[in-house]
Design a protein around this motif. Structure first.
Motif, PDB file in Angstrom:
ATOM      1  N   THR A 187       0.830  -1.199   0.000  1.00 15.94           N
ATOM      2  CA  THR A 187       0.000   0.000   0.000  1.00 15.94           C
ATOM      3  C   THR A 187       0.868   1.254   0.000  1.00 15.94           C
ATOM      4  O   THR A 187       2.050   1.213   0.353  1.00 15.94           O
ATOM      5  N   ALA A 188       0.260   2.372  -0.363  1.00 18.23           N
ATOM      6  CA  ALA A 188       0.995   3.637  -0.465  1.00 18.23           C
ATOM      7  C   ALA A 188       1.473   4.147   0.883  1.00 18.23           C
ATOM      8  O   ALA A 188       2.410   4.951   0.950  1.00 18.23           O
ATOM      9  N   ASP A 189       0.865   3.679   2.001  1.00 13.46           N
ATOM     10  CA  ASP A 189       1.300   4.122   3.319  1.00 13.46           C
ATOM     11  C   ASP A 189       2.327   3.163   3.940  1.00 13.46           C
ATOM     12  O   ASP A 189       2.445   3.056   5.153  1.00 13.46           O
ATOM     13  N   HIS A 190       3.062   2.462   3.067  1.00 12.05           N
ATOM     14  CA  HIS A 190       4.190   1.613   3.462  1.00 12.05           C
ATOM     15  C   HIS A 190       3.773   0.402   4.300  1.00 12.05           C
ATOM     16  O   HIS A 190       4.510  -0.036   5.179  1.00 12.05           O
ATOM     17  N   GLN A 191       2.622  -0.159   3.992  1.00 10.51           N
ATOM     18  CA  GLN A 191       2.201  -1.414   4.595  1.00 10.51           C
ATOM     19  C   GLN A 191       2.335  -2.511   3.548  1.00 10.51           C
ATOM     20  O   GLN A 191       1.972  -2.329   2.388  1.00 10.51           O
ATOM     21  N   TRP A 192       2.887  -3.658   3.942  1.00 14.02           N
ATOM     22  CA  TRP A 192       2.984  -4.769   2.999  1.00 14.02           C
ATOM     23  C   TRP A 192       2.991  -6.089   3.741  1.00 14.02           C
ATOM     24  O   TRP A 192       3.318  -6.157   4.929  1.00 14.02           O
ATOM     25  N   ARG A 193       2.588  -7.132   3.038  1.00 13.05           N
ATOM     26  CA  ARG A 193       2.716  -8.491   3.556  1.00 13.05           C
ATOM     27  C   ARG A 193       2.953  -9.422   2.381  1.00 13.05           C
ATOM     28  O   ARG A 193       2.493  -9.172   1.260  1.00 13.05           O
ATOM     29  N   GLY A 194       3.691 -10.496   2.657  1.00 13.20           N
ATOM     30  CA  GLY A 194       4.032 -11.424   1.595  1.00 13.20           C
ATOM     31  C   GLY A 194       2.914 -12.414   1.303  1.00 13.20           C
ATOM     32  O   GLY A 194       1.969 -12.570   2.077  1.00 13.20           O
ATOM     33  N   SER A 195       3.023 -13.075   0.167  1.00 10.64           N
ATOM     34  CA  SER A 195       2.088 -14.136  -0.212  1.00 10.64           C
ATOM     35  C   SER A 195       2.656 -15.455   0.299  1.00 10.64           C
ATOM     36  O   SER A 195       3.679 -15.935  -0.191  1.00 10.64           O
ATOM     37  N   GLN A 196       1.996 -16.051   1.300  1.00  7.53           N
ATOM     38  CA  GLN A 196       2.537 -17.204   2.003  1.00  7.53           C
ATOM     39  C   GLN A 196       1.518 -18.326   2.121  1.00  7.53           C
ATOM     40  O   GLN A 196       0.309 -18.084   2.165  1.00  7.53           O
ATOM     41  N   TYR A 197       2.048 -19.561   2.231  1.00  4.52           N
ATOM     42  CA  TYR A 197       1.218 -20.715   2.559  1.00  4.52           C
ATOM     43  C   TYR A 197       0.750 -20.592   3.997  1.00  4.52           C
ATOM     44  O   TYR A 197       1.533 -20.311   4.900  1.00  4.52           O
ATOM     45  N   GLN A 198      -0.556 -20.774   4.224  1.00  7.23           N
ATOM     46  CA  GLN A 198      -1.133 -20.589   5.550  1.00  7.23           C
ATOM     47  C   GLN A 198      -1.632 -21.882   6.187  1.00  7.23           C
ATOM     48  O   GLN A 198      -2.215 -21.852   7.270  1.00  7.23           O
ATOM     49  N   GLY A 199      -1.389 -22.998   5.528  1.00  8.25           N
ATOM     50  CA  GLY A 199      -1.896 -24.269   6.029  1.00  8.25           C
ATOM     51  C   GLY A 199      -1.034 -24.855   7.116  1.00  8.25           C
ATOM     52  O   GLY A 199      -0.010 -24.288   7.515  1.00  8.25           O
ATOM     53  N   PRO A 200      -1.399 -26.047   7.630  1.00  6.92           N
ATOM     54  CA  PRO A 200      -0.616 -26.697   8.679  1.00  6.92           C
ATOM     55  C   PRO A 200       0.739 -27.140   8.150  1.00  6.92           C
ATOM     56  O   PRO A 200       0.917 -27.436   6.971  1.00  6.92           O
ATOM     57  N   GLY A 201       1.715 -27.181   9.011  1.00  7.13           N
ATOM     58  CA  GLY A 201       3.060 -27.599   8.623  1.00  7.13           C
ATOM     59  C   GLY A 201       3.996 -27.430   9.790  1.00  7.13           C
ATOM     60  O   GLY A 201       3.595 -27.078  10.895  1.00  7.13           O
ATOM     61  N   ARG A 202       5.252 -27.693   9.553  1.00  3.34           N
ATOM     62  CA  ARG A 202       6.234 -27.589  10.625  1.00  3.34           C
ATOM     63  C   ARG A 202       6.361 -26.143  11.090  1.00  3.34           C
ATOM     64  O   ARG A 202       6.456 -25.224  10.285  1.00  3.34           O
ATOM     65  N   ASP A 203       6.347 -25.955  12.427  1.00  5.06           N
ATOM     66  CA  ASP A 203       6.553 -24.617  12.966  1.00  5.06           C
ATOM     67  C   ASP A 203       7.957 -24.144  12.636  1.00  5.06           C
ATOM     68  O   ASP A 203       8.934 -24.882  12.797  1.00  5.06           O
ATOM     69  N   ARG A 204       8.050 -22.909  12.164  1.00  6.65           N
ATOM     70  CA  ARG A 204       9.362 -22.352  11.827  1.00  6.65           C
ATOM     71  C   ARG A 204       9.795 -21.442  12.960  1.00  6.65           C
ATOM     72  O   ARG A 204       9.438 -20.274  13.017  1.00  6.65           O
ATOM     73  N   LEU A 205      10.559 -21.998  13.893  1.00  2.00           N
ATOM     74  CA  LEU A 205      11.035 -21.269  15.047  1.00  2.00           C
ATOM     75  C   LEU A 205      12.490 -20.876  14.835  1.00  2.00           C
ATOM     76  O   LEU A 205      13.230 -21.555  14.112  1.00  2.00           O
ATOM     77  N   PRO A 206      12.953 -19.773  15.461  1.00  3.05           N
ATOM     78  CA  PRO A 206      14.365 -19.411  15.321  1.00  3.05           C
ATOM     79  C   PRO A 206      15.240 -20.515  15.906  1.00  3.05           C
ATOM     80  O   PRO A 206      14.930 -21.082  16.952  1.00  3.05           O
ATOM     81  N   VAL A 207      16.322 -20.865  15.233  1.00  2.00           N
ATOM     82  CA  VAL A 207      17.203 -21.939  15.689  1.00  2.00           C
ATOM     83  C   VAL A 207      18.295 -21.360  16.575  1.00  2.00           C
ATOM     84  O   VAL A 207      18.573 -20.158  16.538  1.00  2.00           O
TER      85      VAL A 207
END
Length: 306
Positions: A187-207
C-alpha cells in the motif's frame, strides 16, 4: 481472477533498489495474451553494476545509459498491469525491488495485490529445486532463457497456468484458496505483507545461534541451510553470518535436518544435470519424502535479501 500479470526484475547489484530490467506477461483465462519489457536506469545512488549480477543477466551500465529511470518505468509497469493482480517467481524479491526503488527515488509505493508462483509450485509438485528451470520442467515446458526478464515473467505465468490445470482451478482466487495461500499486498502508506502458505506444517522457530528478531515470514527463517562449493559473491563466513541474521542455521554437512542446500559450484541447476555428491544426497533425501530444496547462488542471494 481470470486476468492477471506476471512480472520479473533483474537488478544491477546486490541492493534491491537497483532494477535494471523488467519483464511483464499478461494472462487472460488460460492463455498468455501480451508481453512487455524494458531496460531501466537504476536510481543514481544505487546505479553501480556488480560484476556478479552482470555475469548472471548480461546487462551492463552502458546498456541502460539511454533507458528510462525508475519513476517513468513504474508508470509504465502500472499502465501495463492496469489494476490486475501480479505474480512473480520468488515474489518476495521482486516486490522488495519495487519498494526499495521507490524509497530510493522518494516516491510513494504503488497499491498492489500479488502472489508467488514459487509458493504455488511448492504446493503443486515435489521437486529437488523450485527455481524456474525445474518448475518449468514440471509444467511441461523447455526453458533456456533464465535471467532474461521477459522470459522469466512468461515462465512464471506458464507455471501458474500449469498449476491451475493440476488443481482443476480456473482463477487465481480458486488456486490460492485450494492451496491455502494468502494474497500479498503493498500500500501507499508503506504497509505490505508477503504471499505465504497458511496451512498446517512444521513450525518455523528461530534456531539456536540465529537472530531471534528476524522476520518470521522470511524465506529462510527457521531453516537449516547447508552450503557446498565456493560462493563468488561473498566469503563463507559472511554467508554464515547473513544466514544467522535472517533466522536460519548454516551448516557445512548434509543431515536429515537440512532444509535447503545452496550449491555454489553448480549454479543454475537444470533438469537432467549430472549431480554432485551433496546434490545426490539431497535427491536421496527428497526421494525418502524429506522436504529439502536445492538452490543456486543467485536464488540464495535473492532469499537473503527478500
Amino acid at each position: 481472477m481470470s486476468s492477471w500479470v506476471a512480472i520479473d526484475f533483474e537488478t544491477a547489484n546486490e541492493h534491491r533498489g537497483s532494477p535494471c530490467s523488467v519483464g511483464m506477461t499478461a494472462v487472460d483465462g488460460h492463455a498468455v495474451t501480451d508481453t512487455w519489457t524494458t531496460l531501466i536506469q537504476p536510481p543514481t545512488e544505487l546505479g553501480h553494476f556488480n560484476p556478479y549480477n552482470v555475469r548472471v543477466h548480461g546487462i551492463t551500465a552502458g546498456a541502460v545509459a539511454a533507458a528510462p529511470g525508475w519513476k517513468a518505468t513504474l508508470a509504465e509497469i502500472l499502465a501495463f498491469a492496469d489494476g490486475r493482480p501480479l505474480v512473480a517467481h520468488n515474489a518476495g524479491f521482486d516486490f522488495s525491488v519495487i519498494r526499495a526503488a521507490c524509497d530510493a527515488e522518494g516516491i510513494p509505493w504503488p497499491e498492489l495485490q500479488y502472489t508467488c508462483s514459487q509458493v504455488v509450485a511448492r504446493r503443486t509438485w515435489q521437486l529437488l529445486s523450485y527455481g524456474l528451470p525445474h518448475c518449468m520442467d514440471a509444467a511441461g515446458h523447455i526453458f533456456t532463457d533464465h535471467h532474461q526478464a521477459e522470459a522469466d515473467s512468461k515462465a512464471s505465468a506458464e507455471i501458474m497456468l500449469a498449476a491451475m490445470r493440476e488443481s482443476g482451478t480456473t482463477t487465481l482466487d480458486e488456486l490460492l484458496g485450494k492451496h491455502q495461500i494468502r494474497w500479498g499486498s503493498m500500500t501507499a502508506d508503506h504497509q505490505w505483507r508477503g504471499s505465504q502458505y497458511q496451512g498446517p506444517g512444521r513450525d518455523r522457530l528461530p534456531v539456536p545461534g540465529a537472530n531471534p528478531d528476524a522476520d518470521p515470514e522470511g524465506p529462510l527463517y527457521g531453516l537449516t541451510v547447508c552450503l557446498t562449493g565456493t560462493l563468488t559473491s561473498m566469503e563463507r563466513a559472511e554467508a554464515f553470518n547473513r544466514l544467522a541474521a535472517v533466522g536460519a542455521q548454516p551448516t557445512k554437512t548434509m543431515t536429515k535436518k537440512t532444509d535447503v542446500l545452496v550449491s555454489a559450484a553448480q549454479t543454475q541447476l537444470k533438469p537432467g544435470d549430472t549431480l554432485s555428491g551433496k546434490l545426490k544426497s539431497a535427491q536421496a533425501l527428497l526421494d525418502a519424502s524429506q522436504a529439502i530444496e536445492v538452490v543456486d547462488e543467485d536464488e540464495f542471494l535473492r532469499r537473503l535479501g527478500a
